[in-house]
Design an enzyme around this catalytic site. Structure first.
Site, PDB file in Angstrom:
ATOM      1  N   ARG A 187       1.407  -3.879  12.603  1.00 51.09           N
ATOM      2  CA  ARG A 187       0.751  -4.079  13.893  1.00 51.09           C
ATOM      3  C   ARG A 187       1.232  -5.411  14.455  1.00 51.09           C
ATOM      4  O   ARG A 187       1.330  -6.401  13.727  1.00 51.09           O
ATOM      5  CB  ARG A 187      -0.768  -4.111  13.732  1.00 51.09           C
ATOM      6  CG  ARG A 187      -1.410  -2.738  13.578  1.00 51.09           C
ATOM      7  CD  ARG A 187      -1.297  -1.900  14.861  1.00 51.09           C
ATOM      8  NE  ARG A 187      -1.926  -0.603  14.725  1.00 51.09           N
ATOM      9  CZ  ARG A 187      -1.295   0.532  14.398  1.00 51.09           C
ATOM     10  NH1 ARG A 187       0.007   0.527  14.165  1.00 51.09           N
ATOM     11  NH2 ARG A 187      -1.961   1.657  14.315  1.00 51.09           N
ATOM     12  N   HIS A 232       7.635   1.002  19.161  1.00 42.96           N
ATOM     13  CA  HIS A 232       6.577   1.602  18.328  1.00 42.96           C
ATOM     14  C   HIS A 232       6.879   3.076  18.018  1.00 42.96           C
ATOM     15  O   HIS A 232       6.180   3.980  18.487  1.00 42.96           O
ATOM     16  CB  HIS A 232       5.195   1.449  18.981  1.00 42.96           C
ATOM     17  CG  HIS A 232       4.067   1.619  17.999  1.00 42.96           C
ATOM     18  ND1 HIS A 232       2.873   0.969  18.102  1.00 42.96           N
ATOM     19  CD2 HIS A 232       3.969   2.376  16.876  1.00 42.96           C
ATOM     20  CE1 HIS A 232       2.073   1.324  17.096  1.00 42.96           C
ATOM     21  NE2 HIS A 232       2.733   2.189  16.338  1.00 42.96           N
ATOM     22  N   ARG A 282      -3.839  -8.055  -1.702  1.00 43.42           N
ATOM     23  CA  ARG A 282      -5.121  -8.615  -2.128  1.00 43.42           C
ATOM     24  C   ARG A 282      -5.230  -8.546  -3.659  1.00 43.42           C
ATOM     25  O   ARG A 282      -5.672  -9.457  -4.301  1.00 43.42           O
ATOM     26  CB  ARG A 282      -6.284  -7.853  -1.487  1.00 43.42           C
ATOM     27  CG  ARG A 282      -6.760  -8.575  -0.242  1.00 43.42           C
ATOM     28  CD  ARG A 282      -7.831  -7.817   0.435  1.00 43.42           C
ATOM     29  NE  ARG A 282      -7.292  -6.568   0.962  1.00 43.42           N
ATOM     30  CZ  ARG A 282      -7.873  -5.858   1.896  1.00 43.42           C
ATOM     31  NH1 ARG A 282      -9.006  -6.244   2.404  1.00 43.42           N
ATOM     32  NH2 ARG A 282      -7.330  -4.748   2.336  1.00 43.42           N
ATOM     33  N   VAL A 316       6.684  -3.315  10.959  1.00 45.61           N
ATOM     34  CA  VAL A 316       6.355  -1.968  11.457  1.00 45.61           C
ATOM     35  C   VAL A 316       4.842  -1.734  11.333  1.00 45.61           C
ATOM     36  O   VAL A 316       4.401  -0.588  11.391  1.00 45.61           O
ATOM     37  CB  VAL A 316       7.104  -0.849  10.685  1.00 45.61           C
ATOM     38  CG1 VAL A 316       8.604  -0.980  10.797  1.00 45.61           C
ATOM     39  CG2 VAL A 316       6.689  -0.828   9.222  1.00 45.61           C
ATOM     40  N   ILE A 366       2.618   2.775   2.491  1.00 47.53           N
ATOM     41  CA  ILE A 366       3.906   2.648   3.192  1.00 47.53           C
ATOM     42  C   ILE A 366       4.772   1.601   2.498  1.00 47.53           C
ATOM     43  O   ILE A 366       5.962   1.838   2.228  1.00 47.53           O
ATOM     44  CB  ILE A 366       3.693   2.325   4.691  1.00 47.53           C
ATOM     45  CG1 ILE A 366       2.973   3.496   5.376  1.00 47.53           C
ATOM     46  CG2 ILE A 366       5.034   2.032   5.385  1.00 47.53           C
ATOM     47  CD1 ILE A 366       2.556   3.255   6.824  1.00 47.53           C
ATOM     48  N   GLY A 419       7.421   4.157  14.675  1.00 45.14           N
ATOM     49  CA  GLY A 419       7.320   4.314  13.216  1.00 45.14           C
ATOM     50  C   GLY A 419       7.097   5.746  12.769  1.00 45.14           C
ATOM     51  O   GLY A 419       7.684   6.206  11.790  1.00 45.14           O
ATOM     52  N   GLU A 475       1.382  -5.418  22.907  1.00 41.87           N
ATOM     53  CA  GLU A 475       2.090  -4.175  23.179  1.00 41.87           C
ATOM     54  C   GLU A 475       1.565  -3.468  24.429  1.00 41.87           C
ATOM     55  O   GLU A 475       0.346  -3.383  24.574  1.00 41.87           O
ATOM     56  CB  GLU A 475       1.877  -3.285  21.950  1.00 41.87           C
ATOM     57  CG  GLU A 475       2.967  -2.321  21.682  1.00 41.87           C
ATOM     58  CD  GLU A 475       2.787  -1.702  20.296  1.00 41.87           C
ATOM     59  OE1 GLU A 475       2.817  -2.451  19.293  1.00 41.87           O
ATOM     60  OE2 GLU A 475       2.606  -0.493  20.247  1.00 41.87           O
ATOM     61  N   GLY A 495       0.861  -1.181   0.000  1.00 41.97           N
ATOM     62  CA  GLY A 495       0.000   0.000   0.000  1.00 41.97           C
ATOM     63  C   GLY A 495       0.897   1.231   0.000  1.00 41.97           C
ATOM     64  O   GLY A 495       1.997   1.210  -0.562  1.00 41.97           O
TER      65      GLY A 495
HETATM   66  C1  8YV Z   1       1.399   6.226  15.499  1.00 38.16           C
HETATM   67  C2  8YV Z   1       0.904   4.195  14.014  1.00 38.16           C
HETATM   68  O1  8YV Z   1       2.480   6.586  16.263  1.00 38.16           O
HETATM   69  O2  8YV Z   1      -0.273   5.781  12.709  1.00 38.16           O
HETATM   70  C3  8YV Z   1      -0.195   4.628  13.114  1.00 38.16           C
HETATM   71  O3  8YV Z   1      -1.029   3.765  12.778  1.00 38.16           O
HETATM   72  O4  8YV Z   1       1.059   3.061  14.245  1.00 38.16           O
HETATM   73  C4  8YV Z   1       1.864   5.074  14.643  1.00 38.16           C
HETATM   74  O5  8YV Z   1       2.785   5.480  13.691  1.00 38.16           O
HETATM   75  C5  8YV Z   1       0.276   5.925  16.411  1.00 38.16           C
HETATM   76  O6  8YV Z   1      -0.819   5.417  15.733  1.00 38.16           O
HETATM   77  C6  8YV Z   1      -0.142   7.173  17.173  1.00 38.16           C
HETATM   78  O7  8YV Z   1      -1.456   7.087  17.654  1.00 38.16           O
END
Ligand code: 8YV
Length: 326
Positions: A236, A283, A175, A234, A155, A285, A265, A153
Site C-alpha cells: 500500500r 496498481h 512481527r 506492491v 505474498i 498487482g 493514489e 506473510g
Molecule cells: C486489487 C489489491 O486490485 O487485493 C488488494 O488488496 O491491492 C489489489 O490487488 C484491489 O484491491 C481491487 O479492489
C-alpha cells in the site's frame, strides 16, 4: 434482497448474484463517485466494493439495512471494519486468490529496475538505440543478491519462493518469525528492520496498511539502505513516505524504486515521475484475467453467503460479531 456492486465484474460471476438478488452495478470504467455511492447504498442489504471506494461510518449510517460488505481484494484498509462491527455488518475480503499474481508482479518490478527494462524499451522505441557498446545500459545482477522482505506473510512468502530460483538469500522482518521449517525452505533469516534495510540489495514491502505500518519507510529508514539498493512496493502506498522517497532518489542515496502503489493514489508526489531508475505501475498487482476471475468469484461467494445470513468463508469480523467462524 438488494445489493450494490461498485465496479464491473465478469457477467457469469454477476449472474450468480442476479439469480437471487436485485443488483445495481457500476458499469463505468471508473470508480463510483462518492455522492453516487452514498445515494445508491440507502436501500441495500449487500455491498460488493473495491479499493477505490471509501467505506466508512458515514456511508454505513446511510444504509440501515446493510448486513454484508464483500471486498473485491485482499487489503481492506479502505473499509472501517470496527464501524461495520458496531453496526452488526459482516465484512469479508479475498485472500489467497491473488497471492501468486502479486508475487509474480513483485519479481517483474525487481527485474525491471535491476535491468532497466522500461528505460531500455523507451530508448529502442524512440530510435535512440544506435549501436551496442560495452557500457550501454548497464544494470545490476539479481541472481545471488540479498532480498529483504518486510512482511513475510502469504505474498511475501511467494516472493521468497520465486527468489530461490535466483539464488537470493532472504532477510526478513515480521512481527513474529515464521517457522524454522519455512525459514529453511526459503533460505530466510529473521532480522530487525535496521538489518533488513541496511543489508539488502532489494527491499520489498508486503505489509498490510494499518496504524503501525503507515509511514513505516520514511527518511530514516531510506537512509539506512545501501546506495546500490532498490525499494519495491506492491503493498500500500502510505507505507512509504513518498516525499522522503523522492528526496532519497534525488540525492541518490538509493539506486531506484519499483512501485505499484502510491501514498495519495492515483496522484504521484511531484518529482517522482522524473526518475528513470524507477518503474511506476498503476496498481496492477492482481490485474490478470485469472486473478480477477478468482477474486470476483470469491467476493460473490462471500456476498451470497452473508446475504443468506450465514458466515462467509472469508469473514473478517465474525468473531467480533460473536458469530463462530465454523
Ligand atoms: C486489487 C489489491 O486490485 O487485493 C488488494 O488488496 O491491492 C489489489 O490487488 C484491489 O484491491 C481491487 O479492489
Amino acid at each position: 434482497m438488494k445489493a450494490l456492486v461498485t465496479g464491473k465484474l465478469l457477467e457469469p460471476i454477476l449472474a450468480r448474484v442476479r439469480v437471487e438478488h436485485e443488483i445495481v452495478v457500476n458499469e463505468a470504467e471508473r470508480p463510483m463517485e462518492r455522492e453516487a455511492l452514498l445515494d445508491q447504498i440507502g436501500d441495500k442489504e449487500g455491498l460488493l466494493c473495491m479499493i477505490s471506494d471509501r467505506i466508512d461510518a458515514e456511508l454505513m449510517d446511510r444504509a440501515p439495512r446493510l448486513r454484508m460488505i464483500a471486498n473485491y481484494g485482499v487489503g481492506y484498509d479502505h473499509i472501517d471494519v470496527p464501524a461495520a462491527t458496531s453496526r452488526g455488518i459482516m465484512v469479508s475480503n479475498t485472500p489467497g486468490v491473488l497471492t501468486d499474481t502479486t508475487a509474480d508482479l513483485t519479481l517483474a518490478l525487481i527485474l525491471a529496475v535491476a535491468r532497466r527494462v522500461v528505460e531500455g524499451d523507451a530508448t529502442t522505441r524512440s530510435g535512440r538505440f544506435r549501436q551496442w557498446t560495452p557500457f550501454h545500459f548497464l544494470g545490476t545482477d539479481v541472481t545471488g543478491k540479498t532480498l529483504g522482505i518486510i512482511g513475510l506473510g502469504q505474498i511475501g512468502t511467494e516472493v521468497a519462493r520465486r527468489a530461490r530460483a535466483f539464488r537470493m538469500p532472504i532477510l526478513y522482518h515480521n512481527r513474529r518469525p515464521v517457522s524454522a521449517e519455512l525459514e529453511r525452505e526459503l533460505n530466510a533469516t529473521f532480522a530487525d528492520m535496521e538489518t533488513v534495510l541496511s543489508q539488502s540489495d532489494f527491499v520489498s514491502l508486503h505489509v498490510s496498511l494499518n496504524e503501525q505500518s503507515r509511514g513505516m519507510i520514511g527518511r530514516a529508514e531510506l537512509a539506512l539502505m545501501k546506495p546500490t539498493a532498490f525499494l519495491i512496493n506492491v503493498s500500500r502506498g502510505p507505507v512509504v513516505d513518498e516525499l522522503a522517497l523522492v528526496e532519497a532518489l534525488r540525492n541518490e542515496t538509493i539506486a531506484g524504486a519499483g512501485l505499484d502503489v502510491y501514498e495519495r493514489e492515483p496522484a504521484l508526489t511531484p518529482g517522482l515521475a522524473e526518475f528513470k531508475n524507477c518503474c511506476l505501475l498503476p496498481h496492477v498487482g492482481s490485474a490478470t484475467i485469472e486473478a480477477r476471475t478468482r477474486m470476483g468469484t470469491l467476493a460473490v461467494d462471500n456476498l451470497l453467503v452473508g446475504l443468506a445470513d450465514r458466515i462467509p468463508p472469508n469473514c473478517l469480523n465474525c468473531t467480533d460479531l460473536g458469530r463462530d467462524k465454523a
